[in-house]
Design a protein around this motif. Structure first.
Motif, PDB file in Angstrom:
ATOM      1  N   GLU A 193      49.100 -67.568  20.989  1.00 15.64           N
ATOM      2  CA  GLU A 193      49.483 -67.810  21.904  1.00 15.64           C
ATOM      3  C   GLU A 193      49.980 -66.743  23.044  1.00 15.64           C
ATOM      4  O   GLU A 193      51.117 -66.755  22.156  1.00 15.64           O
ATOM      5  N   PRO A 252      44.743 -66.261  24.184  1.00 13.48           N
ATOM      6  CA  PRO A 252      44.482 -66.300  23.044  1.00 13.48           C
ATOM      7  C   PRO A 252      44.842 -65.036  21.509  1.00 13.48           C
ATOM      8  O   PRO A 252      44.701 -64.628  20.900  1.00 13.48           O
ATOM      9  N   TYR A 253      44.872 -63.589  22.820  1.00  9.60           N
ATOM     10  CA  TYR A 253      45.275 -62.005  21.855  1.00  9.60           C
ATOM     11  C   TYR A 253      45.881 -61.090  22.435  1.00  9.60           C
ATOM     12  O   TYR A 253      46.452 -61.264  24.085  1.00  9.60           O
ATOM     13  N   GLN A 255      39.525 -68.305  16.619  1.00 11.96           N
ATOM     14  CA  GLN A 255      40.099 -68.269  17.638  1.00 11.96           C
ATOM     15  C   GLN A 255      39.475 -67.007  18.688  1.00 11.96           C
ATOM     16  O   GLN A 255      39.223 -67.394  19.858  1.00 11.96           O
ATOM     17  N   LEU A 267      38.502 -70.174  21.229  1.00 12.08           N
ATOM     18  CA  LEU A 267      39.692 -69.338  22.575  1.00 12.08           C
ATOM     19  C   LEU A 267      39.315 -68.208  23.729  1.00 12.08           C
ATOM     20  O   LEU A 267      39.602 -68.270  24.656  1.00 12.08           O
ATOM     21  N   TYR A 302      38.874 -68.031  26.723  1.00 12.83           N
ATOM     22  CA  TYR A 302      39.638 -67.190  28.318  1.00 12.83           C
ATOM     23  C   TYR A 302      39.038 -66.178  28.517  1.00 12.83           C
ATOM     24  O   TYR A 302      38.887 -65.944  30.616  1.00 12.83           O
TER      25      TYR A 302
END
Length: 218
Positions: free
Chosen positions: A22, A32-33, A202, A205, A209
């Motif tokens: 996060e 998320p990255y 991941q 997410l 996003y």
């Protein structure tokens, strides 16, 4: 995805330049990255990143006479790219970069290296708000040269917070009628995660996003 793009993602992960988690961005979004090109900060990583930029530059097939690295982050990147082009592709790529403040003694001016003449490709890390790239474009115009391309490390491919529905890269492309290429995009990262099969949480997410903030492609 091409082999050099896959290798670049693996390299970025190994050196913690690319991280999942996060991360609060300047825009206020929680991503998320995160990709931090500032962590390419030693000889080994800088040499490697030059090779990836050179591969992407060859792939983009830009027509250029000089490579330009905007101060400050673009300076080591353009140097590394020119070195990799010489070593890996036997191409002599002249390069230059700018000073933030003009020098009023010695040779003077604000450009260091090869004079900005002819066709120019800008080498930089990312385009976020577009401010830095617009400064570079103005410098190129002042030197009566022609911008023929821009190469960055990552295209996040998400809409800018300005309500236009366009990404910062799309805005630069449309405003200046120039192509902006990236070594990798968010889609490449997600493709890599799918291939590995070990990033299920991941990746979920990342997909969420993208649905919320990703640019809408025609």
């Amino acid at each position: 995805m091409k082999p050099y793009q896959r290798e670049f993602i693996e390299f970025a992960l190994a050196n913690e330049v690319l991280k999942f988690g996060e991360f609060k961005l300047k825009s206020g979004r929680v991503s998320p990255y995160f990709f931090n090109a500032g962590l390419f900060n030693n000889g080994k990583t800088l040499g490697a990143i030059g090779g990836f930029y050179a591969a992407a530059l060859e792939d983009a097939n830009f027509d250029y006479d000089v490579l330009f690295g905007p101060a400050y982050k673009g300076i080591p990147l353009v140097c590394a790219t020119a070195l990799a082009l010489s070593n890996d592709y036997k191409k002599d790529a002249p390069f230059s970069f700018n000073r933030k403040e003009k020098k009023d003694h010695g040779e003077g001016g604000n450009i260091v290296g090869t004079p900005l003449k002819g066709k120019i490709v800008v080498i930089d890390d990312v385009i976020t708000a577009g401010t830095a790239i617009n400064e570079s474009i103005e410098i190129i115009k002042q030197n009566k040269a022609e911008l023929t391309g821009v190469l960055v490390a990552v295209d996040r491919a998400e809409v800018a917070p300005d309500g236009t529905g366009k990404s910062a890269i799309q805005a630069v492309e449309e405003k200046n009628n120039v192509k902006v290429c990236a070594i990798i995009s968010m889609d490449h990262i997600m493709e890599f995660m799918e291939e590995k099969g070990t990033y299920a949480d991941q990746l979920k997410l990342m997909k969420e996003y993208k649905v919320q903030y990703g640019i809408k492609k025609d």
